[in-house]
Enzyme design. Structure first.
Site, PDB file in Angstrom:
ATOM      1  N   SER A 231       7.302 -15.167 -36.501  1.00  0.00           N
ATOM      2  CA  SER A 231       8.458 -14.294 -36.741  1.00  0.00           C
ATOM      3  C   SER A 231       9.768 -14.854 -36.192  1.00  0.00           C
ATOM      4  O   SER A 231      10.617 -14.097 -35.703  1.00  0.00           O
ATOM      5  CB  SER A 231       8.191 -12.882 -36.205  1.00  0.00           C
ATOM      6  OG  SER A 231       7.119 -12.283 -36.917  1.00  0.00           O
TER       7      SER A 231
ATOM      8  N   GLU B   3       1.573 -20.459 -31.606  1.00  0.00           N
ATOM      9  CA  GLU B   3       1.836 -19.351 -32.529  1.00  0.00           C
ATOM     10  C   GLU B   3       0.892 -18.195 -32.215  1.00  0.00           C
ATOM     11  O   GLU B   3      -0.257 -18.194 -32.667  1.00  0.00           O
ATOM     12  CB  GLU B   3       1.588 -19.798 -33.977  1.00  0.00           C
ATOM     13  CG  GLU B   3       2.476 -20.919 -34.445  1.00  0.00           C
ATOM     14  CD  GLU B   3       2.564 -20.942 -35.960  1.00  0.00           C
ATOM     15  OE1 GLU B   3       3.675 -20.783 -36.476  1.00  0.00           O
ATOM     16  OE2 GLU B   3       1.524 -21.076 -36.620  1.00  0.00           O
TER      17      GLU B   3
ATOM     18  N   GLY C 275       4.165 -13.361 -39.163  1.00  0.00           N
ATOM     19  CA  GLY C 275       4.429 -12.486 -40.301  1.00  0.00           C
ATOM     20  C   GLY C 275       4.542 -11.015 -39.929  1.00  0.00           C
ATOM     21  O   GLY C 275       4.519 -10.148 -40.795  1.00  0.00           O
TER      22      GLY C 275
ATOM     23  N   HIS D 108      -3.750 -24.250 -38.355  1.00  0.00           N
ATOM     24  CA  HIS D 108      -3.000 -22.991 -38.448  1.00  0.00           C
ATOM     25  C   HIS D 108      -3.986 -21.825 -38.373  1.00  0.00           C
ATOM     26  O   HIS D 108      -5.110 -21.906 -38.886  1.00  0.00           O
ATOM     27  CB  HIS D 108      -2.206 -22.938 -39.756  1.00  0.00           C
ATOM     28  CG  HIS D 108      -1.236 -21.796 -39.789  1.00  0.00           C
ATOM     29  ND1 HIS D 108      -1.626 -20.514 -40.089  1.00  0.00           N
ATOM     30  CD2 HIS D 108       0.093 -21.739 -39.515  1.00  0.00           C
ATOM     31  CE1 HIS D 108      -0.568 -19.717 -40.003  1.00  0.00           C
ATOM     32  NE2 HIS D 108       0.488 -20.435 -39.656  1.00  0.00           N
TER      33      HIS D 108
ATOM     34  N   GLY E 103       7.561 -19.587 -40.816  1.00  0.00           N
ATOM     35  CA  GLY E 103       6.890 -19.236 -42.065  1.00  0.00           C
ATOM     36  C   GLY E 103       7.850 -18.603 -43.048  1.00  0.00           C
ATOM     37  O   GLY E 103       8.625 -19.283 -43.718  1.00  0.00           O
ATOM     38  N   GLY E 104       7.841 -17.285 -43.105  1.00  0.00           N
ATOM     39  CA  GLY E 104       8.612 -16.542 -44.103  1.00  0.00           C
ATOM     40  C   GLY E 104      10.073 -16.939 -44.202  1.00  0.00           C
ATOM     41  O   GLY E 104      10.620 -17.061 -45.310  1.00  0.00           O
TER      42      GLY E 104
ATOM     43  N   ASN F  53       6.906 -23.754 -42.811  1.00  0.00           N
ATOM     44  CA  ASN F  53       5.565 -23.700 -43.403  1.00  0.00           C
ATOM     45  C   ASN F  53       5.622 -22.727 -44.577  1.00  0.00           C
ATOM     46  O   ASN F  53       5.688 -21.524 -44.377  1.00  0.00           O
ATOM     47  CB  ASN F  53       4.577 -23.222 -42.321  1.00  0.00           C
ATOM     48  CG  ASN F  53       3.199 -22.939 -42.880  1.00  0.00           C
ATOM     49  OD1 ASN F  53       2.879 -23.316 -44.003  1.00  0.00           O
ATOM     50  ND2 ASN F  53       2.383 -22.267 -42.074  1.00  0.00           N
ATOM     51  N   TRP F  54       5.605 -23.287 -45.770  1.00  0.00           N
ATOM     52  CA  TRP F  54       5.727 -22.437 -46.965  1.00  0.00           C
ATOM     53  C   TRP F  54       4.421 -21.726 -47.314  1.00  0.00           C
ATOM     54  O   TRP F  54       4.413 -20.862 -48.187  1.00  0.00           O
ATOM     55  CB  TRP F  54       6.232 -23.268 -48.151  1.00  0.00           C
ATOM     56  CG  TRP F  54       7.725 -23.460 -48.146  1.00  0.00           C
ATOM     57  CD1 TRP F  54       8.582 -23.229 -47.096  1.00  0.00           C
ATOM     58  CD2 TRP F  54       8.538 -23.897 -49.237  1.00  0.00           C
ATOM     59  NE1 TRP F  54       9.875 -23.496 -47.469  1.00  0.00           N
ATOM     60  CE2 TRP F  54       9.881 -23.926 -48.788  1.00  0.00           C
ATOM     61  CE3 TRP F  54       8.278 -24.296 -50.544  1.00  0.00           C
ATOM     62  CZ2 TRP F  54      10.943 -24.309 -49.604  1.00  0.00           C
ATOM     63  CZ3 TRP F  54       9.327 -24.690 -51.367  1.00  0.00           C
ATOM     64  CH2 TRP F  54      10.657 -24.693 -50.898  1.00  0.00           C
ATOM     65  N   LYS F  55       3.329 -22.136 -46.663  1.00  0.00           N
ATOM     66  CA  LYS F  55       2.018 -21.510 -46.947  1.00  0.00           C
ATOM     67  C   LYS F  55       1.746 -21.573 -48.458  1.00  0.00           C
ATOM     68  O   LYS F  55       2.153 -22.552 -49.097  1.00  0.00           O
ATOM     69  CB  LYS F  55       1.985 -20.080 -46.392  1.00  0.00           C
ATOM     70  CG  LYS F  55       2.443 -20.040 -44.935  1.00  0.00           C
ATOM     71  CD  LYS F  55       2.208 -18.727 -44.253  1.00  0.00           C
ATOM     72  CE  LYS F  55       2.713 -18.809 -42.820  1.00  0.00           C
ATOM     73  NZ  LYS F  55       2.370 -17.631 -42.017  1.00  0.00           N
TER      74      LYS F  55
ATOM     75  N   GLU G  99      -4.220 -19.204 -39.973  1.00  0.00           N
ATOM     76  CA  GLU G  99      -4.709 -18.718 -41.269  1.00  0.00           C
ATOM     77  C   GLU G  99      -5.858 -19.586 -41.772  1.00  0.00           C
ATOM     78  O   GLU G  99      -6.768 -19.094 -42.433  1.00  0.00           O
ATOM     79  CB  GLU G  99      -3.551 -18.656 -42.273  1.00  0.00           C
ATOM     80  CG  GLU G  99      -2.629 -17.474 -41.949  1.00  0.00           C
ATOM     81  CD  GLU G  99      -1.180 -17.666 -42.342  1.00  0.00           C
ATOM     82  OE1 GLU G  99      -0.869 -18.568 -43.149  1.00  0.00           O
ATOM     83  OE2 GLU G  99      -0.337 -16.902 -41.821  1.00  0.00           O
TER      84      GLU G  99
HETATM   85  P1  PGA Z   1       6.180 -16.403 -39.811  1.00  0.00           P
HETATM   86  O1  PGA Z   1       4.966 -17.480 -39.886  1.00  0.00           O
HETATM   87  O2  PGA Z   1       7.400 -17.150 -39.414  1.00  0.00           O
HETATM   88  O3  PGA Z   1       6.258 -15.857 -41.210  1.00  0.00           O
HETATM   89  O4  PGA Z   1       5.787 -15.387 -38.797  1.00  0.00           O
HETATM   90  C1  PGA Z   1       4.877 -18.492 -38.929  1.00  0.00           C
HETATM   91  C2  PGA Z   1       3.689 -19.375 -39.228  1.00  0.00           C
HETATM   92  O5  PGA Z   1       2.639 -18.866 -39.657  1.00  0.00           O
HETATM   93  O6  PGA Z   1       3.761 -20.598 -39.036  1.00  0.00           O
END
Ligand code: PGA
Length: 250
Positions: free
Chosen positions: A212, A166, A172, A97, A233-234, A10-12, A99
């Site tokens: 993470s 999640e 993050g 998600h 994510g990251g 997930n590149w957000k 966010e």
């Molecule tokens: P992260 O994000 O791997 O940077 O913790 C995961 C996500 O939000 O899907």
């Protein structure tokens, strides 16, 4: 029942056109042996989806959107329909998600309509659920996640639907639950998916862990019972990191 593991990135809100080189590098290293063991998907920002589809090619890295509107088209300025994402090259779409739940006030009911729209358009929804730190500290994690699954997952979803657990406090943050906590939550999530979908369908549903996931912890986290892959994510922004996570399946 064998579930094909899925490692989804997930590149957000990250990635300009220069970042497409990372998708190219992922595709170059995604050989047949790894492909036989795990499915790899990147969900770039929608601006890159069509360009990424040209780079990724049909038999390589899959692509997904990060959100869709519940309607198939119409007067919804700034929104994207599931059909548009599919047309641009997506086969998956993330819905719900945390966010989006926070930034856009998305409710379980709205997320369910988005998942339904995705299925109708021929996309596989990746439905996200997870408790906050306060909810976990209050001993309410399973209650919260259970309620989110029951209300976010369409009851008639096909078994191709993907669930992502999640924990909000792990995203993050460089923090993860213990493997015992993940095992407990994923077992509970599968029972709840069965309660929602019925007919034994939950045995085929992939339940991803997200929050993470990094090259250094991937083998441990992905080895937990009922963890059928990761939502990353990251660490999905760079080909080397994302591939190192997927390599846990080789
Ligand atoms: P992260 O994000 O791997 O940077 O913790 C995961 C996500 O939000 O899907």
């Amino acid at each position: 029942m064998t579930r094909r593991p899925l490692v989804a990135g997930n590149w957000k809100m990250n990635g300009l056109r220069a970042a497409l080189a990372e998708i190219g590098a992922m595709g170059a290293s995604y050989d047949a042996a790894l492909e036989a063991r795990a499915e790899l998907v990147i969900c770039p920002p929608a601006t890159l989806l069509a360009l990424a589809a040209e780079i990724a090619g049909p038999a390589s890295i899959g692509l997904g959107g990060q959100d869709c509107h519940p309607a198939s088209r119409g007067a919804h300025t700034g929104d994207l329909s599931a059909a548009m994402l599919k047309d641009a090259g997506a086969s998956y779409v993330i819905v719900g998600h945390s966010e989006r739940r926070v930034d856009h006030g998305e409710t379980d009911a709205l997320i369910q309509t988005k998942a339904r729209a995705a299925i109708q358009a021929g996309l596989i929804p990746i439905v996200c659920v997870g408790e906050t730190r306060a909810e976990r500290d209050a001993g309410r994690a399973t209650e919260i996640v259970g309620a989110q699954i029951m209300a976010s997952l369409p009851s008639d979803a096909p078994q191709s639907v993907v669930l992502a657990y999640e924990p909000v406090w792990a995203i993050g943050a460089g923090l993860t639950p213990t493997t015992a906590d993940i095992a407990q939550m994923h077992a509970f999530a599968r029972e709840t998916v069965e309660a929602r979908l019925g007919g034994g369908k939950s045995a085929a549903v992939r339940i991803l862990y997200g929050g993470s996931v990094k090259p250094g912890n991937a083998a441990e986290l992905l080895g937990v019972a009922n963890v059928d892959g990761a939502l990353v994510g990251g660490a999905s922004l760079r080909a080397a990191d994302f591939l190192a996570i997927a390599e846990a399946y080789r």
